[in-house]
Scaffold this active site. Structure first.
Site, PDB file in Angstrom:
ATOM      1  N   HIS A  84     138.891 -55.269  -8.228  1.00 54.40           N
ATOM      2  CA  HIS A  84     138.603 -53.970  -7.617  1.00 54.40           C
ATOM      3  C   HIS A  84     137.154 -53.862  -7.147  1.00 54.40           C
ATOM      4  CE1 HIS A  84     137.387 -52.597 -11.790  1.00 54.40           C
ATOM      5  NE2 HIS A  84     136.533 -51.880 -11.090  1.00 54.40           N
ATOM      6  N   ASP A 219     142.685 -58.442 -13.005  1.00 51.60           N
ATOM      7  CA  ASP A 219     141.598 -57.821 -12.238  1.00 51.60           C
ATOM      8  C   ASP A 219     140.422 -58.795 -12.124  1.00 51.60           C
ATOM      9  OD1 ASP A 219     140.004 -56.052 -10.894  1.00 51.60           O
ATOM     10  OD2 ASP A 219     140.295 -54.399 -12.294  1.00 51.60           O
ATOM     11  N   SER A 637     132.445 -52.477 -14.763  1.00 56.67           N
ATOM     12  CA  SER A 637     133.503 -53.237 -14.109  1.00 56.67           C
ATOM     13  C   SER A 637     132.970 -54.605 -13.715  1.00 56.67           C
ATOM     14  CB  SER A 637     133.988 -52.508 -12.865  1.00 56.67           C
ATOM     15  OG  SER A 637     134.697 -51.350 -13.207  1.00 56.67           O
TER      16      SER A 637
END
Length: 779
Positions: A84, A219, A637
């Site tokens: 992402h 991810d 992240s």
């Protein structure tokens, strides 16, 4: 990296602001690592291998990629981060013929790698500048003048720091403005995509699973950083060569198990752990509800618009993803704060502090909060006109503001209109072009205008006074005739701000009418920030005097380390969440339709999974994701998750739903972060994508031919695993193994805070597989 923070400052900052920190709480600065007692917690390498002031140790491999965290994993500039975090780059490169978001991407040769507008920041130095900044604070009596003076000092320090080409610098405030540090980064401007799995893997579960556990999401993405032939940062060019970092992380092919020490390293963006109760109340009752309501409405609009065609769906995908994440974050924050009774606790704390507050700090903080509350609805809508939603109006605003700012001396220009920020500004504008659709623009702008009633934004008031039908017609005319979605038209206007704009163009006219309100908003914000710069250290002193324990500063986008243990949690009554998920659980969710679809290549590789080296001996399956009680937030992240030997075992990409309010307060029973297991990543590279080149570069190719490690008699959740993953078409009917929750009776030896966990029940049919429950393997 050098640090000139005096010993006295560190001693002064050695107590907590709120309640004493729990064992694994904290987003610690690198210089605090020696104080954390990591050797006693299981660290298997010398402390100085993690961080040394001279060369940073392993933390030298941790980098910032456009606001996400990432890390070098090879000597040739290979970088690993989240899917992402590379989503916009994939989206920008995508076309209807080559949809790299949907189909994924793998460069088998370096000349096939996809260019991005992204920038990679490599930390080189940290310097204490508290004396210089605090002197400015004390010298100014007026709030706005204080902010302006601080801003000018900040810009002067940054300009001197960036005098050497190829660098980016930042002044960051710590401990409510008690400490300031100057960070110098090497800025790498040529970053290319090497690998990203299809969205069906990279965002498996979509918004349904976002912020949730169990997760089965791959991810991950790999990028590569390039520099000029001389080794210095350079613009993108075919002549560039891979950057050679000082340090890179080794990948641990054996992964993790429950009970293991892990360390999450990256660039957490922002936490609000130390707010006064009045500001917590305003945040919960004003900011979050406004944010959630607008973003939910925009999401509904985008959902309807995406049904028009695949081309429109592709255009709105990136906007939708950002809005959905922000909306769910807001609702989760509200739910989490209620669950932990956060406001009640903060009000009780401030009531205790009030009796020993002769300087009236609490009253001053309350007055600041009241000022912010009065202006926030208007400020929120003006900000929304520039980010997240519409694309054409923000570009018009940027072009108008560039012309208003260009006559000012460069240091006095508003961010991001200074010369040093032009590259970032163009990247922001450039990414809007692929998202422009006239009908989407009209729908989002209509929503924004209709919500502005009572906010005191004159330009929106005039539009709303037209009435619904005339408003719609005006916006249709404005968007369909606009040239702001045409890069060839906009780029010259960006490069030459001396060129006049077409003031008769409706969106340019609307932007020109809004900009004075935006500038007035910034003036109000500057006054508030100037007041906080003076009051913040006094607020900190009041807190510090009444609370004990180690101190970590609120996250502010600078490099941090959080240490943790791989463990599950009890999300609600009668449920326990196991700390690991696996391929079998991913297949149990599989429906063949988004967001629970899976690529054919992955499904074809399932029969090979049990024979691969990537199988976890305790699970008897390829692990997909795992939990720890790491202290993380936005910006984490892509953070590298390291084991006790300092090797990469996973990538942080989310928190659990019950922990979204962790930005406001750490809640030990529920504070869990979600990581993709590196063994799942390696399984994808090996058996699904056959990425031989990448595995060779990672020096992991030899593991492809190795058999699975010897199998444990029982999985860490106490259930003997199945011999192989469940075939995909039988998954839903065949039971709970690998999914995430159990309603089974739990021995006190296995219940929190111990690390053993029972099997997960995922579907409506709750069944145990054959085998005797055994005690978990604890480390």
């Amino acid at each position: 990296m050098t640090s000139r923070i005096t010993r006295g400052v560190l001693v002064a900052m050695s107590v907590a602001l709120t309640t004493p920190a729990s064992a694994d709480e904290g987003q610690w600065t690198p210089d605090q690592i020696p104080e954390l007692g990591l050797p006693q917690k299981g660290l298997a390498v010398p402390l100085e291998s993690l961080y040394r002031p001279d060369d940073q140790g392993l933390l030298a491999a941790i980098v910032n990629y456009d606001g996400c965290s990432a890390s070098f994993v090879s000597p040739d500039g290979l970088v690993i981060t989240n899917h992402h975090c590379a989503y916009d780059d994939l989206h920008d490169n995508a076309t209807p013929e080559h949809d790299y978001v949907k189909d994924g991407f793998l460069a088998r040769r370096r000349d096939e790698e996809l260019r991005t507008p992204g920038r990679l920041l490599v930390l080189e130095e940290v310097r204490d500048v508290s004396g210089e900044m605090r002197a400015v604070v004390e010298a100014e009596a007026d709030d706005r003048a204080r902010h302006r003076a601080l801003e000018q000092k900040d810009k002067a320090l940054v300009a001197a720091c960036e005098a050497e080409p190829g660098h980016r610098c930042q002044v960051a405030s710590f401990y409510a403005g008690s400490v300031y540090r100057l960070f110098r980064y090497l800025e790498l401007r040529d970053v290319r995509i090497v690998y990203a799995p299809p969205a069906a893997i990279g965002e498996y579960g979509g918004e349904i699973d976002n912020w949730m556990w169990p997760r089965h999401t791959g991810d991950v993405a790999f990028l590569r950083a390039y520099v000029g032939p001389d080794g210095a940062p350079a613009p993108p060019s075919d002549d560039n060569v891979p950057y050679q970092p000082k340090r890179h992380l080794q990948i641990a092919a054996d992964g993790v198990r429950p009970g293991d020490l892990v360390m999450i390293t990256g660039y957490p963006y922002r936490t609000r752990r130390h707010l006064p109760a009045v500001e917590v109340k305003r945040y919960l009752e004003q900011e979050l509800p406004l944010r959630e309501a607008l973003y939910r409405e925009w999401l509904d609009i985008l959902g309807r618009q995406a049904l028009r065609s695949e081309a429109v769906a592709l255009k709105v995908a990136a906007i939708d993803k950002s809005l959905a994440n922000a909306a769910k974050n807001a609702s989760g924050m509200l739910a989490g704060a209620r669950r932990m009774h956060l406001l009640r606790e903060r009000e009780a704390r401030d009531a205790r502090l009030a009796s020993e507050d002769p300087g009236g700090v609490l009253a001053a903080m309350a007055a600041l909060s009241s000022r912010r509350a009065a202006s926030y609805p208007r400020h929120f809508l003006l900000a929304a006109a520039q980010v997240r939603g519409p694309s054409l109006l923000p570009t018009a605003i940027d072009l108008v503001r560039m012309r208003r700012e260009r006559d000012k001396p460069d240091p006095e220009r508003a961010e991001p209109y200074a010369t040093r920020d032009r590259g970032k500004l163009w990247t922001r504008i450039h990414r809007r072009f692929v998202r422009v659709d006239a009908e989407v623009e009209v729908a989002l702008l209509t929503s924004l205008v209709e919500r502005s009633e009572g906010a005191g934004i004159a330009a929106f008031d005039e539009l709303r006074a037209l009435g619904p039908e005339a408003l719609h017609a005006a916006l249709v005319a404005a968007t369909t005739t606009s040239q702001l979605g045409d890069e060839a038209r906009v780029r010259p206007l960006f490069d030459h701000p001396e060129l006049p704009l077409d003031e008769g163009a409706p969106l340019i006219a609307l932007a020109a009418a809004l900009v004075p309100d935006i500038e007035a908003m910034e003036v109000e914000d500057e006054a508030l920030e100037g007041a906080e710069a003076k009051l913040g250290p006094a607020w900190f002193e009041l807190l510090r005097a009444h609370h004990d324990g180690p101190l970590y500063p609120d996250a502010n986008g600078t490099l941090r380390l959080s240490y943790a243990t791989v463990q599950g949690y009890a999300p609600r009554d009668a449920l326990l969440a196991a700390p690991q998920t696996r391929l079998a659980g991913q297949l149990e969710k599989y429906t063949g339709r988004a967001p629970f679809d899976l690529p054919a290549d992955l499904l074809a590789a399932v029969p090979e999974a049990a024979s691969s080296h990537w199988v976890d001996p305790g699970l008897g399956d390829v692990p997909v994701c795992f939990l720890s009680n790491g202290d993380t937030t936005g910006g984490n992240s892509g953070s590298a998750t390291l084991n006790a030997r300092g090797e990469l075992v996973g990538l942080n990409f989310d928190r659990v739903w019950e922990n979204i309010a962790g930005d406001l307060g750490y809640n030990p029973p529920l504070s869990r972060n979600v990581m993709v297991d590196i063994r799942y990543v390696l399984f994808l590279l090996d058996r699904v994508d056959h990425a031989d080149e990448l595995l060779r570069e990672l020096r992991l190719e030899r593991y492809r031919s190795l058999p699975p490690r010897p199998r444990s008699p029982a999985s860490p959740d106490g259930v003997t695993p199945a011999a192989s993953p469940v075939p995909p078409r039988q998954a839903v009917a065949s039971g709970p193994l690998g999914c995430g929750f159990t309603r089974q009776p739990v021995s006190p030896l296995l219940a929190p805070p111990s690390i053993g966990w029972l099997a997960i029940v995922c579907g409506l049919a709750l069944r145990r597989r054959d085998g005797k429950p055994q005690r978990s393997r604890l480390s």
